[in-house]
Design a protein around this motif. Structure first.
Motif, PDB file in Angstrom:
ATOM      1  N   ARG A 163     -19.893 -59.227  -8.015  1.00 38.41           N
ATOM      2  CA  ARG A 163     -19.749 -59.630  -6.619  1.00 38.41           C
ATOM      3  C   ARG A 163     -19.284 -58.471  -5.760  1.00 38.41           C
ATOM      4  NH1 ARG A 163     -20.064 -64.869  -5.544  1.00 38.41           N
ATOM      5  NH2 ARG A 163     -19.875 -66.309  -7.244  1.00 38.41           N
ATOM      6  N   VAL A 164     -19.619 -58.574  -4.492  1.00 40.64           N
ATOM      7  CA  VAL A 164     -19.142 -57.625  -3.493  1.00 40.64           C
ATOM      8  C   VAL A 164     -17.617 -57.586  -3.519  1.00 40.64           C
ATOM      9  CG1 VAL A 164     -18.994 -57.217  -1.009  1.00 40.64           C
ATOM     10  CG2 VAL A 164     -21.158 -57.938  -2.026  1.00 40.64           C
ATOM     11  N   ALA A 165     -17.003 -58.727  -3.781  1.00 45.12           N
ATOM     12  CA  ALA A 165     -15.547 -58.824  -3.768  1.00 45.12           C
ATOM     13  C   ALA A 165     -14.899 -57.811  -4.703  1.00 45.12           C
ATOM     14  CB  ALA A 165     -15.105 -60.236  -4.153  1.00 45.12           C
ATOM     15  N   GLY A 166     -15.489 -57.590  -5.877  1.00 46.49           N
ATOM     16  CA  GLY A 166     -14.909 -56.646  -6.825  1.00 46.49           C
ATOM     17  C   GLY A 166     -14.846 -55.242  -6.266  1.00 46.49           C
ATOM     18  N   GLU A 167     -15.908 -54.830  -5.561  1.00 53.56           N
ATOM     19  CA  GLU A 167     -15.917 -53.503  -4.955  1.00 53.56           C
ATOM     20  C   GLU A 167     -14.974 -53.445  -3.759  1.00 53.56           C
ATOM     21  OE1 GLU A 167     -19.875 -52.182  -4.059  1.00 53.56           O
ATOM     22  OE2 GLU A 167     -20.609 -52.844  -6.015  1.00 53.56           O
ATOM     23  N   THR A 168     -15.028 -54.465  -2.927  1.00 55.29           N
ATOM     24  CA  THR A 168     -14.191 -54.499  -1.725  1.00 55.29           C
ATOM     25  C   THR A 168     -12.711 -54.451  -2.083  1.00 55.29           C
ATOM     26  OG1 THR A 168     -15.869 -55.817  -0.602  1.00 55.29           O
ATOM     27  CG2 THR A 168     -13.680 -55.803   0.373  1.00 55.29           C
ATOM     28  N   LEU A 169     -12.337 -55.150  -3.123  1.00 52.50           N
ATOM     29  CA  LEU A 169     -10.936 -55.209  -3.539  1.00 52.50           C
ATOM     30  C   LEU A 169     -10.556 -54.058  -4.473  1.00 52.50           C
ATOM     31  CD1 LEU A 169     -10.662 -59.049  -4.180  1.00 52.50           C
ATOM     32  CD2 LEU A 169      -9.848 -57.780  -2.178  1.00 52.50           C
ATOM     33  N   GLU A 170     -11.522 -53.202  -4.802  1.00 48.07           N
ATOM     34  CA  GLU A 170     -11.285 -52.097  -5.730  1.00 48.07           C
ATOM     35  C   GLU A 170     -10.674 -52.607  -7.033  1.00 48.07           C
ATOM     36  OE1 GLU A 170      -9.023 -49.214  -3.520  1.00 48.07           O
ATOM     37  OE2 GLU A 170     -10.688 -48.819  -2.165  1.00 48.07           O
ATOM     38  N   ALA A 171     -11.364 -53.588  -7.611  1.00 47.51           N
ATOM     39  CA  ALA A 171     -10.891 -54.213  -8.843  1.00 47.51           C
ATOM     40  C   ALA A 171     -10.995 -53.249 -10.015  1.00 47.51           C
ATOM     41  CB  ALA A 171     -11.728 -55.459  -9.128  1.00 47.51           C
ATOM     42  N   PRO A 172     -10.021 -53.300 -10.916  1.00 44.17           N
ATOM     43  CA  PRO A 172     -10.116 -52.476 -12.121  1.00 44.17           C
ATOM     44  C   PRO A 172     -11.279 -52.938 -13.000  1.00 44.17           C
ATOM     45  CG  PRO A 172      -8.126 -53.839 -12.161  1.00 44.17           C
ATOM     46  CD  PRO A 172      -8.793 -54.089 -10.857  1.00 44.17           C
ATOM     47  N   PRO A 173     -11.798 -52.032 -13.843  1.00 48.40           N
ATOM     48  CA  PRO A 173     -12.877 -52.430 -14.753  1.00 48.40           C
ATOM     49  C   PRO A 173     -12.462 -53.641 -15.597  1.00 48.40           C
ATOM     50  CG  PRO A 173     -12.511 -50.069 -14.846  1.00 48.40           C
ATOM     51  CD  PRO A 173     -11.408 -50.645 -14.012  1.00 48.40           C
ATOM     52  N   ALA A 174     -13.426 -54.474 -15.922  1.00 51.52           N
ATOM     53  CA  ALA A 174     -13.246 -55.688 -16.729  1.00 51.52           C
ATOM     54  C   ALA A 174     -12.596 -56.830 -15.961  1.00 51.52           C
ATOM     55  CB  ALA A 174     -12.469 -55.409 -18.011  1.00 51.52           C
TER      56      ALA A 174
END
Length: 175
Positions: free
Chosen positions: A44-55
């Motif tokens: 999801r875009v959300a993972g990039e927007t929130l700068e989520a860690p891998p996994a």
């Protein structure tokens, strides 16, 4: 309630999100302005927007307001097994659920309501929210569906290759 108290909702809400892939987030905003959201991050875009860690599979956003103090905003990331990967404080965003359309609509109605399409505050994605006032009247629960997920779900409904399906708003305008 504290963030730790609210995190007890993570396992059942994560399972609900797994079972309902068109829903990107479930959340509650209350009459004090507290906010607690659980969202999926898979592709999801959300993972990039929130700068989520891998996994990362899920993100939790929390706003706790305390009398006469700045709100405390926290962002947590969990893997698919709901193991905490990262916890980070967030600089105040001035987000107040009580000022959002989904909250106002939900509080004004005793029934489930749906917003018009709008841009989600955190991710910038376009979608709509289904909302309903809590039974005790002290807040509103919401579920977000992104336009992308809605389009994907609608495309699976094509009966024939020549079938054309459109999503429209209440006035008949094609979204």
């Amino acid at each position: 309630d504290t963030l730790e108290d609210r995190l007890t909702a993570l396992p059942p809400v994560a399972e609900a999100l797994r079972l309902n892939s068109s829903i990107s987030a479930f959340y509650v905003g209350d009459e004090d302005g507290d906010f607690f959201l659980i969202r999926t991050l898979d592709q999801r875009v959300a993972g990039e927007t929130l700068e989520a860690p891998p996994a990362s599979a899920f993100a939790v956003q929390s706003i706790e307001r305390f009398r006469n103090r700045e709100p405390r905003e926290t962002l947590l990331f969990f893997d698919d097994q709901l193991e905490l990967l990262e916890r980070r404080p967030v600089q105040s965003t001035d987000f107040d659920p009580r000022e959002r359309g989904w909250y106002l609509q939900g509080m004004a109605s005793g029934q489930q309501t749906a917003t018009d399409f709008y841009i989600f505050f955190t991710t910038g994605e376009v979608g709509l929210t289904f909302a309903r006032r809590l039974a005790d009247g002290g807040g509103v629960v919401g579920a977000d569906i992104t336009l992308e997920d809605l389009e994907s779900g609608v495309s699976r409904e094509r009966i024939t290759p020549s079938t054309r399906i459109a999503i429209s708003d209440r006035t008949g305008r094609v979204i």
